[in-house]
Motif scaffolding. Structure first.
Motif, PDB file in Angstrom:
ATOM      1  N   THR B  47      30.568  -0.709  59.444  1.00 43.42           N
ATOM      2  CA  THR B  47      29.531  -0.166  60.401  1.00 43.42           C
ATOM      3  C   THR B  47      28.990  -1.411  61.236  1.00 43.42           C
ATOM      4  N   LEU B  48      28.598  -3.007  59.972  1.00 40.11           N
ATOM      5  CA  LEU B  48      27.691  -3.525  60.559  1.00 40.11           C
ATOM      6  C   LEU B  48      29.283  -4.055  61.578  1.00 40.11           C
ATOM      7  N   MET B  49      30.981  -3.919  61.103  1.00 39.74           N
ATOM      8  CA  MET B  49      31.329  -4.766  61.573  1.00 39.74           C
ATOM      9  C   MET B  49      31.350  -4.240  62.713  1.00 39.74           C
ATOM     10  N   HIS B  50      31.710  -2.565  63.236  1.00 37.01           N
ATOM     11  CA  HIS B  50      31.678  -1.858  64.451  1.00 37.01           C
ATOM     12  C   HIS B  50      30.401  -1.968  65.384  1.00 37.01           C
ATOM     13  N   LEU B  51      29.439  -2.841  64.865  1.00 33.45           N
ATOM     14  CA  LEU B  51      27.796  -2.936  65.990  1.00 33.45           C
ATOM     15  C   LEU B  51      28.344  -4.458  66.312  1.00 33.45           C
TER      16      LEU B  51
END
Lengths: 124, 247
Positions: B47-51
């Motif tokens: 999720t952090l990577m996608h943000l």
């Protein structure tokens, strides 16, 4: 290829593991004066460690006079001034001995018992 | 100190209302650092990577990559960032050669030779559809493509998931060679701390959607030692993942 490995499960920082191992190879003469060491990139790839870590180890060993860096040619084992290596070999063992003495105390062995064990092992 | 390459401030993100994956997450990745983003499965790493890629906006809080907001300035960020996703590659019917041709067209500063060298080293067949490759080969194609871009920030989302030891070693070696060749900031999400320890300069431990500890590797090790705990990175991770911080 230079005989050196790192143990990622060890609590000893990888940087120190590499430095101590290289120091040992240099002091023991496995890497004789004039022998070329692998490049920073080669050793980093061999050990899968950050090249900056290897560069730092080389820099510090150079400051200690164990390595000589010739820009453009590479890094070589340095020829030390006479007599110094014995001191350094003693210093290396002294570090290990200090840790061993602490362990012996922790498990309740006397200094005499520790010395006896070391003598037994040395005769092997 | 120079500005961090990645700055995350009190970030919150939920896929479903009331069930946040990331809550109050703050983190700074210094420029030039190789930071391990270490969390158990389901910790919110992807999720952090996608943000950071700007695939979606944060619910609250702020995300900055090289001083830009990924969601608002997506093109500017994408030009300077390369991403190796968890499930590569996106188009299974495209051949490896076709994949490279795509990047050649869309990426300014594309370095075909760098990407090709990685593919040759790993003996990837260029005429095969990406979907026909093994999981390990697909991961190496993703990495080769990412390394063909002149990115200042490289995001690796657990790229070793499902790879055998040889493929993992190839991938780590490629990362080390890249580091030897140029300055790049790397955020390396992984659930295998021991394997990447040597490559890292920094580590961040995530659990329950928050950062529970982060810093330079030597500082983290020093803290563990001072507290009488094992300073091996894997043990530090286990301490933080299983500790009181987990939600």
């Amino acid at each position: 290829m230079i005989q050196i490995t790192v143990n990622p499960k060890s609590p000893i920082p990888i940087y120190e593991q590499i430095k101590e191992r290289l120091r040992l190879l240099l002091l023991a003469g496995t890497l004789a004066p004039g022998d070329q060491l692998p490049s920073v990139r080669q050793l980093a790839v061999q050990l899968t460690v950050n090249p900056n870590t290897v560069a730092k180890v080389y820099r510090e060993l150079e400051q200690e006079g164990l390595l000589a860096n010739h820009p453009g040619k590479g890094c070589f084992a340095a020829a030390p001034p006479g007599g110094r290596r014995r001191d350094e070999r003693r210093a290396l063992i002294r570090n290990e001995a200090r840790a061993l003495a602490e362990k012996a105390r922790a498990v309740g062995l006397s200094a005499a018992e520790l010395i006896a064990i070391i003598q037994e092992e040395s005769h092997e | 100190m120079s500005d961090p390459a990645i700055a995350i401030d009190r970030l919150r993100y939920a896929y479903r209302p009331g069930r946040p994956v990331l809550r109050d997450l703050s983190l700074a990745v210094p420029a030039g650092a190789v930071m391990g983003f270490l969390g158990p499965n389901g910790a919110g790493k992807t999720t952090l990577m996608h943000l950071l890629n700007g695939f979606m906006p944060p619910d609250t809080g702020a995300v900055q990559v090289l001083g830009c907001e990924p969601w608002r300035e997506r093109v500017a960020v994408q030009r300077r960032l390369a991403f190796v996703p968890e499930h590569p590659p996106a188009y299974p019917w495209l051949t490896v050669a076709g994949f490279l041709a795509f990047y050649r067209r869309v990426c300014p500063g594309w370095d075909e030779a760098a990407a090709q060298r990685r593919l040759d080293e790993a003996a990837i067949p260029m005429d095969q559809p990406c979907g026909a490759l093994s999981r390990g080969q697909q991961g190496l194609v993703s990495l080769a493509v990412a390394l063909g871009r002149p990115a200042e920030v490289l995001l690796l989302d657990d790229p070793t998931l499902g790879l055998d030891v040889l493929a993992r070693r190839r991938l780590y070696t490629a990362v080390v060679e890249e580091l030897a060749a140029r300055a790049v900031t790397i955020l390396f999400a992984t659930h295998l701390p021991a394997e990447v320890e040597g490559v890292l300069t920094h580590a961040a431990f995530v659990a329950g959607g928050r950062i529970v500890a982060a810093g330079a590797l030597e500082d983290l090790k020093g803290e563990a030692e001072a507290a009488g705990r094992s300073a091996a990175l894997e043990d530090i991770a286990l301490h933080h993942w299983g500790g009181d911080h987990a939600a």
